[in-house]
Write a protein that holds these residues in place. Structure first.
Motif, short mmCIF file in Angstrom:
data_model
loop_
_atom_site.label_atom_id
_atom_site.label_comp_id
_atom_site.label_asym_id
_atom_site.label_seq_id
_atom_site.Cartn_x
_atom_site.Cartn_y
_atom_site.Cartn_z
N MET A 62 52.84 -14.76 135.67
CA MET A 62 53.47 -14.75 137.17
C MET A 62 53.84 -16.32 137.53
O MET A 62 55.08 -16.17 138.11
CB MET A 62 52.14 -14.41 138.20
N LYS A 63 53.19 -17.13 137.28
CA LYS A 63 53.86 -18.60 137.40
C LYS A 63 55.19 -19.19 136.66
O LYS A 63 55.99 -19.32 137.38
CB LYS A 63 52.78 -19.74 137.14
N ARG A 64 55.13 -18.48 135.65
CA ARG A 64 56.36 -18.70 134.88
C ARG A 64 57.56 -18.08 135.41
O ARG A 64 58.64 -18.59 135.41
CB ARG A 64 55.95 -18.28 133.42
N LEU A 65 57.26 -16.70 135.68
CA LEU A 65 58.48 -15.87 136.21
C LEU A 65 58.95 -16.63 137.52
O LEU A 65 60.13 -16.14 137.91
CB LEU A 65 57.92 -14.47 136.19
N SER A 66 58.05 -17.17 138.33
CA SER A 66 58.59 -17.53 139.47
C SER A 66 59.42 -18.59 139.31
O SER A 66 60.23 -18.90 140.19
CB SER A 66 57.38 -18.23 140.33
N LYS A 67 60.01 -19.22 138.03
CA LYS A 67 60.97 -20.26 137.91
C LYS A 67 61.88 -19.59 136.96
O LYS A 67 62.67 -20.33 136.59
CB LYS A 67 60.04 -21.42 137.14
N LEU A 68 61.71 -18.38 136.61
CA LEU A 68 62.85 -17.73 135.77
C LEU A 68 63.54 -16.35 136.53
O LEU A 68 62.85 -15.93 137.44
CB LEU A 68 62.25 -16.96 134.21
N ASN A 69 64.90 -16.14 136.41
CA ASN A 69 65.59 -15.09 136.92
C ASN A 69 64.91 -14.08 135.86
O ASN A 69 65.22 -13.82 134.82
CB ASN A 69 67.03 -15.08 136.74
N HIS A 70 64.38 -12.72 136.66
CA HIS A 70 63.86 -11.33 135.96
C HIS A 70 64.85 -10.24 136.56
O HIS A 70 64.69 -10.35 137.96
CB HIS A 70 62.72 -11.29 135.64
N ASN A 71 65.50 -9.70 136.08
CA ASN A 71 66.24 -8.43 136.62
C ASN A 71 65.21 -7.49 137.11
O ASN A 71 65.51 -6.69 138.22
CB ASN A 71 67.32 -7.73 135.72
N HIS A 72 64.35 -7.17 136.52
CA HIS A 72 63.54 -6.06 136.56
C HIS A 72 62.17 -6.34 137.31
O HIS A 72 61.79 -7.16 137.38
CB HIS A 72 63.10 -5.29 135.29
N ASP A 73 61.61 -5.28 138.20
CA ASP A 73 60.50 -5.49 139.13
C ASP A 73 59.43 -5.64 137.86
O ASP A 73 59.43 -4.68 136.92
CB ASP A 73 60.26 -4.26 139.93
N VAL A 74 58.40 -6.25 138.22
CA VAL A 74 57.29 -6.56 137.40
C VAL A 74 56.06 -6.22 138.32
O VAL A 74 55.81 -6.80 139.21
CB VAL A 74 57.22 -8.14 136.91
N VAL A 75 55.08 -5.24 137.67
CA VAL A 75 53.91 -4.94 138.17
C VAL A 75 52.76 -5.52 137.37
O VAL A 75 52.63 -5.21 136.03
CB VAL A 75 53.53 -3.43 138.52
N PHE A 76 51.99 -6.59 137.88
CA PHE A 76 50.97 -6.90 136.79
C PHE A 76 49.65 -6.11 137.50
O PHE A 76 49.26 -6.30 138.63
CB PHE A 76 50.75 -8.63 137.44
N VAL A 77 48.81 -5.76 136.59
CA VAL A 77 47.62 -5.06 136.84
C VAL A 77 46.46 -5.56 136.02
O VAL A 77 46.50 -5.40 134.79
CB VAL A 77 47.93 -3.66 136.60
#
Length: 339
Positions: free
Chosen positions: A187-202
């Motif tokens: 989560m923390k890393r993706l907050s600084k990266l562009n990602h095209n797709h929605d991500v659901v963390f479970v």
């Protein structure tokens, strides 16, 4: 992220399978720092939704279970000793002389006792210890303990996380709180990266009781692909070399007929491009993880499995190396950003 601190905090929380309400609230509060929306379902699965930049993007689910093995009160005898059974896979050999916490109307500390070796008959000394022969001694009488503890109350191991040399941590339930720590890192890393797709963390419940949380989450979320984070057996002196993985050499990426070939190859390619060390876990059938349940949900979900090497699984001294958690978080976040 202060990995050692986060992992210590997660491992000290109580979350026996079927009784995850406390830890689910704790995890949900952390998820809220990084996710756009957070939900806790009826089974105490915690889902955090993070929107991607492409409105037409797909939905990726990243999953790690947060429940732990434990014990359950079966009976209290006339002298106040508690008989118990297991929740999840527990080898009776690890139970002798353990300190425990009985979670009744209030927490009660106890120890697991058994007949001392001096009092064992010769034929008894040759037999393996059986769970039904063990008991918990709280020091209380039947009258006193019965006011605090009821049949069906859960019991956890009273242990404290401690650091070993070379950036290792030992504690209970690192299977799979280490996986939850990886979710937070991603989560923390993706907050600084562009990602095209929605991500659901479970963070899922009841994995130790038959993958129940994963079945529910995979069905409800219905993602386009899934990444399961779990633990695999770490290398120990008497462990089979083809079934154990070295701590410090990165995560184990599983390959097998139930795991999506193209996505598995893609994440291996990303590891090579990013110079992230990884190991290969050959899984010819049931992986024994949530990947097994996820990949057959609904009409099928392309699934990959990434595992953190962990020594002494399902004991009170499960051991991981922090660098493997960092590597797993970096690998999965880079993989997601490149899809």
């Amino acid at each position: 992220m202060e990995y050692m601190t986060v992992l210590k905090e997660l491992s000290e929380l109580t979350g026996v399978s079927g009784r995850e309400y406390g830890i689910s609230s704790y995890i949900a509060n952390i998820f809220r720092e990084y996710c756009d929306k957070v939900e806790i379902d009826k089974f105490y699965n915690v889902s955090g939704y993070k929107k991607g930049s492409d409105m037409a993007g797909k939905k990726i689910m990243i999953m790690a279970h947060h429940d732990e093995i434990g014990l359950l009160v079966k009976s209290i005898d006339e002298k106040g000793f508690i008989k118990f059974t297991n929740i999840g896979g527990i080898d009776s050999k690890i139970l002798l002389a353990q300190e425990v916490v009985v979670h009744g109307s209030k927490d009660v500390y106890g120890v697991i006792g058994a007949k001392p070796p001096h009092l064992l008959k010769p034929e008894e000394a040759k037999k393996a210890v059986k769970m039904e022969d063990l008991y918990i001694d709280t020091g209380l009488s039947n009258e006193s303990i019965s006011k605090l503890v009821s049949i069906g109350d859960v019991i956890t191991f009273k242990t404290y996380p401690f650091e070993l040399r070379r950036d290792k941590l030992s504690s209970k339930c690192l299977d799979n709180r280490a996986g939850v720590a990886v979710l937070l890192d991603i989560m923390k890393r993706l907050s600084k990266l562009n990602h095209n797709h929605d991500v659901v963390f479970v963070a899922t419940s009841q994995e130790e009781l038959g993958l129940s949380g994963a079945k529910i989450a995979a069905y409800n979320i219905n993602p386009d692909m899934a990444i399961v984070i779990d633990a695999c057996h770490g290398e120990i002196p008497d462990g089979a070399k083809d079934e154990t993985y070295a701590l410090g050499n990165g995560p184990a990426i599983a390959i097998g007929p139930n795991l999506h070939r193209l996505y598995t190859k893609k994440i291996m390619d990303v590891a090579k491009e990013e110079n992230i060390a990884y190991q290969v876990d050959v899984e010819p059938g049931n992986t024994g993880t949530e990947a097994w349940a996820t990949q057959v949900s609904r009409s099928g979900i392309p699934t990959i499995l990434i595992s953190i090497p962990l020594k002494y699984m399902h004991t009170t001294i499960e051991t991981v190396q922090i660098s493997d958690i960092k590597s797993t978080g970096k690998l999965v976040s880079r993989f997601v950003s490149e899809l």
